[in-house]
Design a protein around this motif. Sequence first.
Motif, PDB file in Angstrom:
ATOM      1  N   VAL A  22      -4.137  -3.886   5.726  1.00 56.91           N
ATOM      2  CA  VAL A  22      -2.858  -3.972   4.676  1.00 56.91           C
ATOM      3  C   VAL A  22      -1.926  -5.215   5.395  1.00 56.91           C
ATOM      4  O   VAL A  22      -1.091  -5.405   5.990  1.00 56.91           O
ATOM      5  N   ASN A  44      -2.255   6.566  11.166  1.00 60.57           N
ATOM      6  CA  ASN A  44      -2.863   5.040  11.559  1.00 60.57           C
ATOM      7  C   ASN A  44      -4.048   5.798  12.283  1.00 60.57           C
ATOM      8  O   ASN A  44      -3.352   5.808  13.559  1.00 60.57           O
ATOM      9  N   SER A  46       0.779  -1.305   0.022  1.00 59.30           N
ATOM     10  CA  SER A  46      -0.412   0.197  -0.001  1.00 59.30           C
ATOM     11  C   SER A  46       0.513   1.279   0.115  1.00 59.30           C
ATOM     12  O   SER A  46       2.197   0.991   0.809  1.00 59.30           O
ATOM     13  N   ILE A  96      -1.331  -4.049   9.999  1.00 60.63           N
ATOM     14  CA  ILE A  96      -0.126  -3.820   8.801  1.00 60.63           C
ATOM     15  C   ILE A  96       0.680  -5.350   8.828  1.00 60.63           C
ATOM     16  O   ILE A  96       0.435  -6.001   7.372  1.00 60.63           O
ATOM     17  N   SER A 132       3.420  -0.666   4.036  1.00 65.65           N
ATOM     18  CA  SER A 132       2.724   0.273   4.100  1.00 65.65           C
ATOM     19  C   SER A 132       3.108   2.205   3.771  1.00 65.65           C
ATOM     20  O   SER A 132       4.509   2.040   4.467  1.00 65.65           O
ATOM     21  N   SER A 163       6.313  -0.272   8.254  1.00 72.32           N
ATOM     22  CA  SER A 163       5.062   0.500   8.153  1.00 72.32           C
ATOM     23  C   SER A 163       5.741   2.216   8.270  1.00 72.32           C
ATOM     24  O   SER A 163       7.176   1.925   8.600  1.00 72.32           O
ATOM     25  N   GLN A 214       3.200   5.905   4.073  1.00 77.07           N
ATOM     26  CA  GLN A 214       2.152   7.330   3.731  1.00 77.07           C
ATOM     27  C   GLN A 214       3.053   8.318   3.583  1.00 77.07           C
ATOM     28  O   GLN A 214       4.178   8.596   4.531  1.00 77.07           O
ATOM     29  N   ASN A 233      -4.968   6.482   7.019  1.00 77.06           N
ATOM     30  CA  ASN A 233      -5.570   5.247   7.108  1.00 77.06           C
ATOM     31  C   ASN A 233      -6.819   5.191   8.243  1.00 77.06           C
ATOM     32  O   ASN A 233      -6.080   5.035   9.252  1.00 77.06           O
TER      33      ASN A 233
END
Length: 239
Positions: free
Chosen positions: A106, A141, A71, A147, A112, A151, A114, A100
Amino acid sequence: MKSLALFALSTIAAAAMAAQPTSPASITISGTSKQMASISGTVVANTSHENNDALQNVASNSGKILIKGYSEQSATTVGGSIRNEAVNRDDFANQNISSNAGEVTVDTRGQSYQTSALTNTNVENKAMGGNADALQNLASNNGKVMISGYSNQYVGSTNSSVSNLANGSNALATQNLSSNFGDVTISGYSSQATYLTNATVTNQALGANSHAAQNIASNDACNEPRDPCADGRCQRPHW
């Protein structure tokens, strides 16, 4: 003829109602999910009036979302503004940027990314009136998020402002930058970074019995009684 006209109008109205989109209970993406918003010299604004909610998502997942794989969420802004505002008593303003929010998974085996990169941009989330709630997330998040592997959360702000305001008695303002807030499980490496240069970041709750909570590159398990998402579902709080 009049009856035929009325019948025709009724048929058209019924067809239009049947064609309206329905809100799914969940969204499943089996594979890679990439969400990118590139905003330059543009005003992105969402406003609600008369006891309503203002909900705005930019390169975000909100609700019950399952992503079975990688993601990536990226929001890059140069100039302009992103505004979300609810302007009445009991209103709720919720804005998510590369985040999120809700019940988001995920998995297989995760990763992930971001990113919220702001340059000369004003980001504003505002709820006005008694019992107003303002909740804003950037590269965060929020809720019940799992996840299951690496991350990376990054917020960079240069010559920009990020503001969150709840104004009124019993108001609640919560703002998260590159943070995990609520019931979040990562099961692996987590990197959180916020870089601010000539930037302003404010979170305010104004009024009697109001409450303001702000997280920057942090983990917050909602251990305060007025934190939203204490039930892990990222819904509007009830006290």
